[in-house]
Enzyme design. Structure first.
Site, PDB file in Angstrom:
ATOM      1  CE  LYS A 204      -1.651   2.802   2.754  1.00 23.32           C
ATOM      2  NZ  LYS A 204      -1.728   4.061   1.958  1.00 23.32           N
ATOM      3  N   GLY A 256       6.577   4.784   9.124  1.00 25.20           N
ATOM      4  CA  GLY A 256       5.745   5.974   9.206  1.00 25.20           C
ATOM      5  C   GLY A 256       5.790   6.571  10.597  1.00 25.20           C
ATOM      6  CB  SER A 257       3.600   9.061  12.184  1.00 26.35           C
ATOM      7  OG  SER A 257       2.342   8.422  12.293  1.00 26.35           O
ATOM      8  CB  THR A 258       5.626   7.431  16.904  1.00 31.92           C
ATOM      9  OG1 THR A 258       7.027   7.346  16.603  1.00 31.92           O
ATOM     10  CG2 THR A 258       5.372   6.728  18.226  1.00 31.92           C
ATOM     11  CB  ALA A 260       0.472   5.650  11.766  1.00 33.17           C
ATOM     12  N   GLY A 261       2.082   3.979  13.978  1.00 32.38           N
ATOM     13  CA  GLY A 261       2.719   2.725  14.377  1.00 32.38           C
ATOM     14  C   GLY A 261       2.115   2.133  15.631  1.00 32.38           C
ATOM     15  CD  GLU A 278      12.178   3.666   9.862  1.00 31.44           C
ATOM     16  OE1 GLU A 278      12.152   4.617  10.676  1.00 31.44           O
ATOM     17  OE2 GLU A 278      12.132   3.814   8.645  1.00 31.44           O
ATOM     18  CB  CYS A 313      12.208   8.685  10.536  1.00 34.15           C
ATOM     19  SG  CYS A 313      13.041   7.452   9.505  1.00 34.15           S
ATOM     20  CD  GLU A 412       9.583  12.156  13.175  1.00 32.03           C
ATOM     21  OE1 GLU A 412      10.567  11.632  12.628  1.00 32.03           O
ATOM     22  OE2 GLU A 412       8.499  11.565  13.318  1.00 32.03           O
TER      23      GLU A 412
END
Length: 511
Positions: A204, A256-258, A260-261, A278, A313, A412
């Protein structure tokens, strides 16, 4: 006449409709014409999407539309997973000789080689990364990841007459969710090792950068990849959760972002599904008291805080300096920033291009305002570059008078913004560096490499570079704390795509 976009050959599938125009003068002026894709890559074919919604791709340097692709729906995600599931459970790929898998992967890389310049320009048109940093030439990815050595089966004895085989097998269907900031390397860094291990894959892409994926899909189809082994569905972020939750998916690899992670990790935990995350960073560069500023200052900015327009990142955005050298170091950094070229990302002389979207620029400008509100002082930048009325540009910005409790030091920013924080001794420098929710990357600058390695060993972060960048395909990359789970790249990242099976052997049997 060969269709072109931004002066480049259109590399999308010939089975998908496309319109384009050859440009004159300004390479970003597209006159309202664009690449138009009407299909998704599922089951080895370009197929019509289930819905009618489209993703519009806007060039961040001009704010003009450069392409559209179908917005994949939940039904499209289901079709892609079903194709990958069937290809894994019933197809030849997992049971194929690994060297034959390797041959097909490397053949796809060879097909893409002649399109390197066009692909570079196409990615720049989507995310604004300076072209000299944009590897449209995917050769290094294919050469490294396509040639990784496969793990051996291990014969292990616990005691005389008590032995087992330890076997590594592919995990199954892997969902790869790719961000927009470094879309080529991050996508291939997930997809190629997953495929080589014998998995099947659903990619995706980010809705900001889906156009180059059609070239990748076409190359694998021409290389002879069996149907369903690789599926690519551009979709909005909501459909990513459908992929993560899908019972037909065995593993998720996400960059991606923390925020979303965390969501993805929670869902994978709920479903007991393997996941590699990551995520974000707020990395520190420690400048020791013996550092050579002539080398350190340019590297800390060009390879650190300004890397990829600051949309990285791993960017070193907290610059920790000995108090007694504070003013000297700030002067050196400002001297480097004064020579930075901000502008057209297609020009090889450009150091910093536009941010990926107006939303991202608003976010970065909000952090700059926050830093000023908290009492930090800007010694360089802080606004929008003069003469760049089109595009989502922000000046490279350097704060002083900052401390580690400020919002600009904790969160960030994901833009070309850095801050200088003074320290009194080496122990305090390490303490400040480690005083973060993140732990992705970092750097140490010193004239004594042995001392630098010792300080690096005290930093709680996944990658620390001593007088260098410290990142390559061969090195594992990932973070501590809120910066992620697991590793990408290198042999260690390759192992994430395997299950481990123990086969106990009857007494006296040795294969």
């Amino acid at each position: 006449m060969t269709p072109t976009l931004l002066g480049l050959t259109v590399v999308a599938s010939p089975r998908a409709a496309k319109r384009a125009v050859k440009t004159e003068g300004d390479p970003f002026r597209v006159g309202g014409l664009m690449i138009t894709q009407e299909k998704l890559f599922i089951g080895g074919e370009f197929v019509a999407p289930a819905g009618r919604e489209q993703i519009t791709v806007i060039c961040p340097a001009t704010e003009e539309v450069v392409g559209t692709v179908p917005a994949g729906t939940a039904d499209d995600i289901d079709r892609a997973v079903a194709a990958a599931r069937d290809a894994f459970d019933n197809g030849p790929w997992p049971r194929m000789d690994p060297e034959e898998r390797r041959r097909i992967i490397l053949a796809a890389g060879e097909i893409l080689k002649p399109q390197a310049d066009e692909l570079s320009r196409l990615v720049v048109a989507q995310n604004g990364t300076p072209i000299r940093l944009q590897p449209g030439d995917m050769s290094s990815c294919f050469e490294y990841f396509g040639n990784l050595p496969l793990p051996d089966t291990i014969f292990r004895e616990a005691a005389p007459g008590d032995a087992a085989l330890v076997v590594r097998e592919p995990r199954g269907v892997v969902g790869c969710i790719v961000p927009w900031n470094v879309p080529v390397i991050l996508e291939l860094g997930k997809t190629l090792p997953a495929l080589l291990a014998g998995n099947t894959v659903v990619v995706k892409p980010s809705p900001e950068t889906p156009l180059h994926d059609y070239a990748i899909a076409e190359a694998f189809a021409k290389a002879g990849l069996p149907p369903g082994v690789l599926n690519i569905v551009a979709a909005q972020r909501e459909e990513a959760e459908r992929l993560v939750r899908h019972p037909g998916v065995d593993m998720i690899s996400f960059t991606g972002s923390t925020a979303a992670g965390r969501r993805i990790g929670a869902i994978c935990g709920e479903h007991v599904k393997h996941v590699v995350l990551e995520l974000g960073g707020k990395s520190a560069a420690i400048v020791l008291d013996d550092a050579d500023l002539a080398t350190a200052a340019p590297q800390m900015l060009h390879m650190g805080a300004l890397l990829n327009n600051g949309e990285a990142c791993a960017a070193w955005t907290r610059i920790l300096v000995p108090r007694q050298r504070h003013d000297e170091i700030v002067d050196a950094l400002v001297g480097v920033l004064s020579q930075v070229t901000v502008g057209d990302p297609l020009q090889t002389s450009t150091d910093v291009g536009p941010l990926v979207s107006s939303r991202q620029r608003d976010r970065v400008e909000g952090y700059i305002a926050s830093g000023l509100d908290e009492g930090a002082k800007i010694v360089f930048g802080g606004g929008r570059p003069a003469g760049l009325d089109r595009g989502w540009y922000v000046e490279p910005t350097l704060f002083v008078g900052a401390h580690n409790a400020m919002r600009i030091a904790r969160e960030e920013i994901f833009g070309p913004v850095a801050l200088v924080i003074p320290y009194d001794d080496e122990d305090e420098a390490v303490r400040i560096a480690n005083d973060s929710d993140y732990g992705l990357a970092g750097a140490v600058y010193t004239s004594d490499p042995q001392r630098g390695v010792a300080v690096a060993g005290r930093m709680r972060t996944g990658t620390v570079a001593v007088n260098c960048l410290g990142m390559a395909h061969a090195y594992p990359f990932g973070g501590y704390k809120d910066s992620g789970v697991g590793r990408c790249h290198g042999p260690e990242g390759f192992m994430e795509f395997f299950e481990i099976k123990t086969i106990g052997l009857p007494a006296g049997y040795q294969p």
